[in-house]
Design a protein around this motif. Structure first.
Motif, PDB file in Angstrom:
ATOM      1  N   ILE A  42       0.841  -1.205   0.000  1.00  0.00           N
ATOM      2  CA  ILE A  42       0.000   0.000   0.000  1.00  0.00           C
ATOM      3  C   ILE A  42       0.874   1.251   0.000  1.00  0.00           C
ATOM      4  O   ILE A  42       0.642   2.178  -0.786  1.00  0.00           O
ATOM      5  CB  ILE A  42      -0.955  -0.005   1.214  1.00  0.00           C
ATOM      6  N   ALA A  43       1.876   1.283   0.855  1.00  0.00           N
ATOM      7  CA  ALA A  43       2.761   2.444   0.919  1.00  0.00           C
ATOM      8  C   ALA A  43       3.512   2.641  -0.390  1.00  0.00           C
ATOM      9  O   ALA A  43       3.648   3.767  -0.870  1.00  0.00           O
ATOM     10  CB  ALA A  43       3.750   2.298   2.076  1.00  0.00           C
ATOM     11  N   TYR A  44       3.972   1.562  -0.973  1.00  0.00           N
ATOM     12  CA  TYR A  44       4.731   1.633  -2.230  1.00  0.00           C
ATOM     13  C   TYR A  44       3.849   2.104  -3.383  1.00  0.00           C
ATOM     14  O   TYR A  44       4.246   2.957  -4.170  1.00  0.00           O
ATOM     15  CB  TYR A  44       5.327   0.266  -2.546  1.00  0.00           C
ATOM     16  N   GLY A  45       2.638   1.554  -3.460  1.00  0.00           N
ATOM     17  CA  GLY A  45       1.771   1.857  -4.596  1.00  0.00           C
ATOM     18  C   GLY A  45       0.997   3.154  -4.482  1.00  0.00           C
ATOM     19  O   GLY A  45       0.818   3.865  -5.469  1.00  0.00           O
ATOM     20  N   LEU A  46       0.519   3.484  -3.306  1.00  0.00           N
ATOM     21  CA  LEU A  46      -0.362   4.641  -3.159  1.00  0.00           C
ATOM     22  C   LEU A  46       0.318   5.901  -2.657  1.00  0.00           C
ATOM     23  O   LEU A  46      -0.039   7.001  -3.043  1.00  0.00           O
ATOM     24  CB  LEU A  46      -1.524   4.298  -2.214  1.00  0.00           C
ATOM     25  N   ILE A  47       1.287   5.743  -1.779  1.00  0.00           N
ATOM     26  CA  ILE A  47       1.892   6.919  -1.159  1.00  0.00           C
ATOM     27  C   ILE A  47       3.225   7.259  -1.808  1.00  0.00           C
ATOM     28  O   ILE A  47       3.457   8.383  -2.219  1.00  0.00           O
ATOM     29  CB  ILE A  47       2.072   6.704   0.362  1.00  0.00           C
ATOM     30  N   ALA A  48       4.112   6.291  -1.913  1.00  0.00           N
ATOM     31  CA  ALA A  48       5.473   6.544  -2.380  1.00  0.00           C
ATOM     32  C   ALA A  48       5.583   6.570  -3.895  1.00  0.00           C
ATOM     33  O   ALA A  48       6.549   7.071  -4.429  1.00  0.00           O
ATOM     34  CB  ALA A  48       6.416   5.488  -1.817  1.00  0.00           C
ATOM     35  N   ARG A  49       4.629   5.990  -4.560  1.00  0.00           N
ATOM     36  CA  ARG A  49       4.605   5.929  -6.034  1.00  0.00           C
ATOM     37  C   ARG A  49       5.931   5.437  -6.613  1.00  0.00           C
ATOM     38  O   ARG A  49       6.519   6.043  -7.493  1.00  0.00           O
ATOM     39  CB  ARG A  49       4.243   7.273  -6.616  1.00  0.00           C
ATOM     40  N   GLY A  50       6.420   4.330  -6.050  1.00  0.00           N
ATOM     41  CA  GLY A  50       7.589   3.681  -6.604  1.00  0.00           C
ATOM     42  C   GLY A  50       8.901   3.966  -5.892  1.00  0.00           C
ATOM     43  O   GLY A  50       9.893   3.318  -6.170  1.00  0.00           O
ATOM     44  N   ASP A  51       8.949   4.923  -4.983  1.00  0.00           N
ATOM     45  CA  ASP A  51      10.179   5.228  -4.248  1.00  0.00           C
ATOM     46  C   ASP A  51      10.270   4.292  -3.042  1.00  0.00           C
ATOM     47  O   ASP A  51       9.516   4.411  -2.089  1.00  0.00           O
ATOM     48  CB  ASP A  51      10.159   6.682  -3.803  1.00  0.00           C
ATOM     49  N   GLN A  52      11.228   3.364  -3.088  1.00  0.00           N
ATOM     50  CA  GLN A  52      11.331   2.346  -2.037  1.00  0.00           C
ATOM     51  C   GLN A  52      11.650   2.929  -0.663  1.00  0.00           C
ATOM     52  O   GLN A  52      11.129   2.476   0.350  1.00  0.00           O
ATOM     53  CB  GLN A  52      12.375   1.302  -2.411  1.00  0.00           C
ATOM     54  N   GLN A  53      12.504   3.915  -0.597  1.00  0.00           N
ATOM     55  CA  GLN A  53      12.857   4.524   0.687  1.00  0.00           C
ATOM     56  C   GLN A  53      11.640   5.178   1.324  1.00  0.00           C
ATOM     57  O   GLN A  53      11.366   4.987   2.501  1.00  0.00           O
ATOM     58  CB  GLN A  53      13.978   5.559   0.503  1.00  0.00           C
ATOM     59  N   THR A  54      10.902   5.937   0.543  1.00  0.00           N
ATOM     60  CA  THR A  54       9.695   6.589   1.051  1.00  0.00           C
ATOM     61  C   THR A  54       8.659   5.548   1.464  1.00  0.00           C
ATOM     62  O   THR A  54       7.992   5.701   2.486  1.00  0.00           O
ATOM     63  CB  THR A  54       9.107   7.538  -0.009  1.00  0.00           C
ATOM     64  N   ALA A  55       8.532   4.492   0.684  1.00  0.00           N
ATOM     65  CA  ALA A  55       7.573   3.426   1.003  1.00  0.00           C
ATOM     66  C   ALA A  55       7.900   2.784   2.343  1.00  0.00           C
ATOM     67  O   ALA A  55       7.011   2.532   3.158  1.00  0.00           O
ATOM     68  CB  ALA A  55       7.564   2.366  -0.099  1.00  0.00           C
ATOM     69  N   GLY A  56       9.169   2.513   2.576  1.00  0.00           N
ATOM     70  CA  GLY A  56       9.582   1.928   3.839  1.00  0.00           C
ATOM     71  C   GLY A  56       9.267   2.825   5.021  1.00  0.00           C
ATOM     72  O   GLY A  56       8.859   2.357   6.084  1.00  0.00           O
ATOM     73  N   ASN A  57       9.426   4.124   4.824  1.00  0.00           N
ATOM     74  CA  ASN A  57       9.130   5.075   5.891  1.00  0.00           C
ATOM     75  C   ASN A  57       7.634   5.144   6.186  1.00  0.00           C
ATOM     76  O   ASN A  57       7.229   5.267   7.334  1.00  0.00           O
ATOM     77  CB  ASN A  57       9.650   6.467   5.535  1.00  0.00           C
ATOM     78  N   TRP A  58       6.796   5.081   5.160  1.00  0.00           N
ATOM     79  CA  TRP A  58       5.351   5.185   5.326  1.00  0.00           C
ATOM     80  C   TRP A  58       4.689   3.865   5.714  1.00  0.00           C
ATOM     81  O   TRP A  58       3.561   3.859   6.217  1.00  0.00           O
ATOM     82  CB  TRP A  58       4.702   5.718   4.043  1.00  0.00           C
ATOM     83  N   ALA A  59       5.349   2.767   5.486  1.00  0.00           N
ATOM     84  CA  ALA A  59       4.737   1.453   5.748  1.00  0.00           C
ATOM     85  C   ALA A  59       4.335   1.291   7.212  1.00  0.00           C
ATOM     86  O   ALA A  59       3.296   0.697   7.510  1.00  0.00           O
ATOM     87  CB  ALA A  59       5.677   0.330   5.321  1.00  0.00           C
ATOM     88  N   LEU A  60       5.123   1.814   8.135  1.00  0.00           N
ATOM     89  CA  LEU A  60       4.794   1.695   9.552  1.00  0.00           C
ATOM     90  C   LEU A  60       3.508   2.454   9.880  1.00  0.00           C
ATOM     91  O   LEU A  60       2.667   1.967  10.641  1.00  0.00           O
ATOM     92  CB  LEU A  60       5.951   2.195  10.420  1.00  0.00           C
ATOM     93  N   ALA A  61       3.342   3.631   9.285  1.00  0.00           N
ATOM     94  CA  ALA A  61       2.106   4.394   9.498  1.00  0.00           C
ATOM     95  C   ALA A  61       0.904   3.651   8.913  1.00  0.00           C
ATOM     96  O   ALA A  61      -0.162   3.595   9.537  1.00  0.00           O
ATOM     97  CB  ALA A  61       2.225   5.785   8.881  1.00  0.00           C
TER      98      ALA A  61
END
Length: 135
Positions: A42-61
């Protein structure tokens, strides 16, 4: 604190095996893995739009929100549902919103989830007075 698995659930009045028994550690880890993978997706697809670092940061939220919403409404996360686990209060009822939030925040801190009592419950469940049972 280790767990004496020969006495799991007896003090809580739960059966030792089968439906209603404390969920085995393997199922709980499996559910956690599924929930974390879903949070990453969800974080990778909806929030980070492909940025793995950002996805990892948002995944906990995402994980925290998913846990609070799903355990608070239906008593289980998607991973727990797939693994046949439900979260209930020690007295057998539903967890209230404050206890669901406390349990979820402590789970996100990780350390409380890695410390178990003699009933096989993580510290996050014990402090929230919750039990993960087999369905």
């Amino acid at each position: 604190m280790g767990a004496d698995f020969g006495y799991r659930g007896k003090r809580l009045g739960l059966p030792e095996e089968g439906p209603g028994a404390i969920a085995p550690l393997g199922r709980r880890f499996g559910a956690l893995f599924i929930d974390w993978a879903l949070s990453m997706l969800i974080a990778y697809g909806l929030i980070a739009r492909g940025d793995q670092q950002t996805a990892g940061n948002w995944a906990l939220a995402v994980f925290l929100v998913m846990s609070v919403l799903t355990v608070g409404t239906i008593g289980c996360t998607p991973g727990k549902r797939l693994m046949g686990i439900r979260v209930i209060a020690e007295d057998g009822g539903r967890l209230g919103p404050v206890r669901v939030l406390l349990r979820s925040v402590l789970l996100c801190l990780a350390i409380p989830a890695l410390v178990w009592d003699r009933d096989g419950r993580g510290l996050h469940d014990r402090l929230a007075r919750a039990v993960q049972i087999r369905v």
